[in-house]
Motif scaffolding. Structure first.
Motif, short mmCIF file in Angstrom:
data_model
loop_
_atom_site.label_atom_id
_atom_site.label_comp_id
_atom_site.label_asym_id
_atom_site.label_seq_id
_atom_site.Cartn_x
_atom_site.Cartn_y
_atom_site.Cartn_z
N GLY A 38 0.82 -10.98 20.38
CA GLY A 38 0.17 -10.12 21.36
C GLY A 38 1.05 -9.91 22.57
O GLY A 38 1.23 -8.77 23.05
N HIS A 72 -8.31 -12.22 23.21
CA HIS A 72 -8.31 -12.85 21.88
C HIS A 72 -9.67 -13.46 21.59
O HIS A 72 -10.19 -14.25 22.39
CB HIS A 72 -7.22 -13.92 21.78
CG HIS A 72 -6.98 -14.37 20.37
ND1 HIS A 72 -7.86 -15.18 19.70
CD2 HIS A 72 -5.99 -14.07 19.49
CE1 HIS A 72 -7.41 -15.37 18.47
NE2 HIS A 72 -6.27 -14.72 18.32
N ILE A 95 -4.31 -10.40 27.15
CA ILE A 95 -4.15 -11.47 26.17
C ILE A 95 -5.45 -12.28 26.05
O ILE A 95 -5.74 -12.89 25.03
CB ILE A 95 -2.96 -12.38 26.59
CG1 ILE A 95 -2.41 -13.09 25.35
CG2 ILE A 95 -3.35 -13.40 27.61
CD1 ILE A 95 -1.59 -12.22 24.48
N PRO A 111 -4.44 -6.20 22.58
CA PRO A 111 -3.26 -6.09 21.72
C PRO A 111 -3.50 -6.63 20.31
O PRO A 111 -2.62 -6.56 19.48
CB PRO A 111 -2.24 -6.95 22.44
CG PRO A 111 -3.07 -8.01 23.10
CD PRO A 111 -4.39 -7.38 23.45
N PHE A 112 -4.67 -7.19 20.08
CA PHE A 112 -4.90 -7.84 18.78
C PHE A 112 -5.54 -6.88 17.80
O PHE A 112 -6.50 -6.20 18.12
CB PHE A 112 -5.78 -9.08 18.96
CG PHE A 112 -5.20 -10.05 19.93
CD1 PHE A 112 -4.08 -10.78 19.60
CD2 PHE A 112 -5.75 -10.19 21.19
CE1 PHE A 112 -3.52 -11.67 20.51
CE2 PHE A 112 -5.20 -11.07 22.10
CZ PHE A 112 -4.08 -11.81 21.76
N GLU A 129 -0.79 -15.61 17.03
CA GLU A 129 -1.37 -14.32 17.40
C GLU A 129 -1.18 -14.03 18.88
O GLU A 129 -0.90 -12.89 19.28
CB GLU A 129 -2.85 -14.28 17.02
CG GLU A 129 -3.05 -14.09 15.53
CD GLU A 129 -4.50 -14.27 15.08
OE1 GLU A 129 -4.73 -14.23 13.86
OE2 GLU A 129 -5.38 -14.46 15.95
#
Length: 687
Positions: free
Chosen positions: A417, A481, A478, A439-440, A413
């Motif tokens: 991302g 997450h 990032i 971005p997730f 992931e």
DNA sequence: ATTAATCCAGTTTTT
DNA sequence: CTGGATTAAT
């Protein structure tokens, strides 16, 4: 001039007119000299070096021949010859044609294959029998690609009964595997040849003549690639009796049917053996005579004079065998690099090596296994790979799995991302994320409220404020997450820093050096060393850990040395995949499998572990045509010897508590008298 | 769902 | 001793 040193037979072959020439060159008949002579002849006839393609079985063999050509002409001329293995040459040409391909280790692609396989359901077919495992299916498919041009379904059905119910699923797995591989730009060894075969149909290659060494080990895939090239002239050199790569699809019919395939085919036979003494040769011939002959064998011994008879050594115990041989080698006057210990399977090597070490005898083993399979080497190369190919998700996952709290799922992931943030480029995603938003994708199966105390904190970077890391970094999307912990963030921070350091570097050496001294790598090797020093009770032995770290550091040093020889990162990494196994470590007595010994010669040779079941491999020997291949293996091993030959076996393995009978080849060689045991063994292999 | 820890089988040969 | 599979823990 290379031609002046050839005997009349060799000379005639070397000066063969353009066309389709097959040179049957038995062991020790000066095969290499003839090829070098042929190249010399071509150059003299005005063929340009870049119009010559030399295909060999190992890159080392290619390099040796090029070097010999260089000795007669010049280095400048010799290196312009296109030379290498089928795979290495294909890779070079595909790169030259600007194909975006990333060559991956077989084990890597197997992992990818397995992940695709695991998504499939087989249990509704339970009544139909047992489907192949992912690993087996991968190997089978790979063999299929090498061995035949027919479709997988009929090939599989013919070879394996009872697999029809699963074939559709297999084909679906393979389809997805091929698609996935392509989407990442990954290729495996087979793909190199398949892509090359396609590519040569579309572009004109400059080759006036293609020379193929070890032609008996050419498989259908390689053969089809040559066919697709349609070279104006072929010069194929091989020996039917040395075909030992059936497991890789090698088909002796390719060499066997050469004259049928080409109407203008000319066959030259080299019959003069310069390598071995008469008794060694006669032993080899006695055994190989048990195989059905395609070509009559008429080897002439050139060497005259006194010769030592080959000796059979019989031991009660496996280790005693290794120990005694080590003794004999220590007392031998032959220079150690002129001595080889040859065995059927690698399992024999460890015991021998240990015994040699014990007696202070240095030895040289074809590297790879120990070096490139080491996790610390893989990790360093994975990081380097990621710099060269920021698309390589598998390398990314391997590295990030080392972080605490990050497993393969989270790593994947994170990678996706970064890809999103970097518009397809992971490194861009690190340095210049195109947006600052998360971005997730929110997961469909969201965490139930209550797992966390404050739902608002999910994905909130503020929970890492206490780490005191750089502000810019903390703003990186990032870090949003949801399942990251502090250790994970720290790992990402270190990795970003490393990526930044590497950005400015170009030389493989400095890249490797930077990696080795980075915090990320330090963290990884610390973890590895700790694991290796963990005792049964869970405690860590500090002394052991220091030793482990030491070994790791030494491997790092070797990696730096290797990197030194390359000037682009891509070439370096590729060479590690393509030629890594060919590197050998150490100096001294040569420890080789029969396969690895092909094409080499030694003054003094020990062929060990000649027990029924191990050599010949009993599991294989029961299959059709396999005992013949095992016999060819024996023939190859024996014909490596120039002056002294020892054959040995042990009756008992105390580790495994098994008793052994001698190899049937020892009977066939006349070293043991044929008795009931031989009849039994022979019956076994004749099934 | 994912990760981490533990257990268990297995080992031909290569680009 | 490794790597894969199973199981326990988060």
């Amino acid at each position: 001039m290379p031609l002046s040193r050839l005997n009349p037979e060799q000379l005639q072959a070397a000066k063969a007119p353009f066309g389709h020439n097959l040179i049957i060159a038995s062991a020790g008949t000066g095969k290499t000299s003839t090829i070098v002579g042929r190249i010399g002849y071509l150059l003299k006839e005005g063929v340009k070096p870049e119009e010559i393609l030399l295909l060999t079985f190992t890159n080392k063999a290619a390099a040796e021949m090029v070097e010999r050509v260089a000795g007669y002409f010049s280095k400048e001329v010799a290196t312009r010859i296109e030379a290498g293995t089928f795979h290495a040459v294909s890779y070079r040409w595909l790169k030259k044609m600007d194909r975006q391909i990333i060559l991956k280790q077989p084990s890597e692609l197997k992992t990818l294959f397995r992940s695709i396989y695991d998504k499939r359901q087989f249990h509704h077919l339970q009544a139909e029998g047992q489907p192949f495992s992912a690993n087996f299916l991968y190997d089978l498919y790979s063999l299929y690609q090498n061995a035949t041009m027919e479709d997988f379904e009929s090939w599989l059905n013919r070879r394996h009964e009872g697999q029809e119910p699963f074939i559709e699923i297999y084909l679906d797995i393979i389809r997805e595997f091929e698609e996935t591989k392509e989407s990442y730009g990954f290729v495996n060894f087979n793909d190199l040849l398949i892509l090359m075969r396609e590519a040569v149909k579309e572009s004109e290659l400059p080759f006036k003549e293609v020379l193929i060494d070890e032609y008996q080990d050419t498989n259908e895939l390689q053969g089809s690639m040559i066919d697709a090239m349609e070279p104006p002239s072929l010069f194929c050199v091989g020996d039917y009796d040395q075909s030992i790569y059936a497991f890789n699809g090698a088909n002796i019919n390719i060499i066997g049917s050469f004259t049928k395939k080409f109407a203008d085919a000319k066959v030259f036979t080299l019959t003069k053996n310069y390598r071995s003494t008469a008794p060694i040769l006669s032993l080899a011939n006695r055994v190989i005579e048990y195989n059905e002959r395609i070509y009559p064998k008429q080897l002439e011994v050139v060497r005259q004079g006194n010769a030592q008879m080959p000796k059979l050594l019989i031991f009660d115990n496996l280790l005693q065998q290794y120990e005694t041989i080590a003794h004999m080698i220590r007392r031998s006057t032959t220079p150690h690099k002129e001595i080889a210990i040859i065995f059927r399977n690698n399992a024999s090597a460890d015991g021998v090596e240990a015994m040699l070490r014990e007696q202070g005898i240095a030895c040289k083993r074809k590297g790879g296994r120990s070096f490139f399979d080491a996790k610390e080497v893989k990790a360093a190369l994975d990081i380097a790979t990621l710099i060269a190919n920021p698309k390589d998700m598998m390398a990314f996952i391997h590295i990030f799995e080392y972080a605490k709290g990050i497993g393969s799922a989270t790593a994947k992931e994170l990678f996706e991302g970064l890809i999103t943030l970097g518009d397809g480029n992971m490194l861009e995603g690190i340095f210049h994320p195109k947006s600052m938003t998360n971005p997730f994708k929110t997961r469909s199966t969201n965490y139930q409220l209550g797992l966390f105390d404050h739902p608002t904190q999910i994905g909130s970077v503020s929970r890492f404020a206490h780490l005191g890391l750089d502000e810019n970094f903390m703003a990186h999307p990032i870090l949003k997450h949801p399942s990251l912990n502090a250790d994970g963030v720290r790992f990402i921070y270190d990795f970003f820093k490393l990526a930044k350091d590497l950005k400015a570097k170009k030389q493989p050496v400095s890249i490797i050096r930077t990696i080795l001294s980075s915090a990320t790598y330090g963290f990884i090797i610390e973890q590895l060393a700790r694991k290796r020093a963990t005792l049964k009770n869970g405690e860590i032995d500090e002394a052991k850990k220091d030793e482990a770290l030491d070994r790791i550091k030494r491997k790092g040093g070797l990696l730096v040395q290797l990197a030194n020889a390359y000037n682009t990162l891509e070439k370096f990494i590729n060479a590690m995949v393509l030629g890594g196994k060919e590197l050998s470590e150490g100096e001294g007595v040569n420890l080789l499998t029969v396969h690895a010994s092909k094409g080499l010669e030694f003054s003094e040779v020990y062929i060990i572990d000649l027990m029924d079941g191990r050599f010949p491999n009993r599991k294989l020997a029961s299959q059709a045509g396999q005992i013949e291949e095992e016999r060819r293996l024996f023939y190859v091993a024996v014909t490596r010897a120039k002056d002294l030959l020892y054959l040995s076996y042990a009756k008992y393995d105390s580790f495994k508590d098994t008793n052994f009978m001698p190899s049937q080849f020892l009977y066939e060689a006349g070293l043991l008298k044929k008795d009931q045991t031989f009849e039994k063994l022979k019956a076994l292999s004749d099934h």
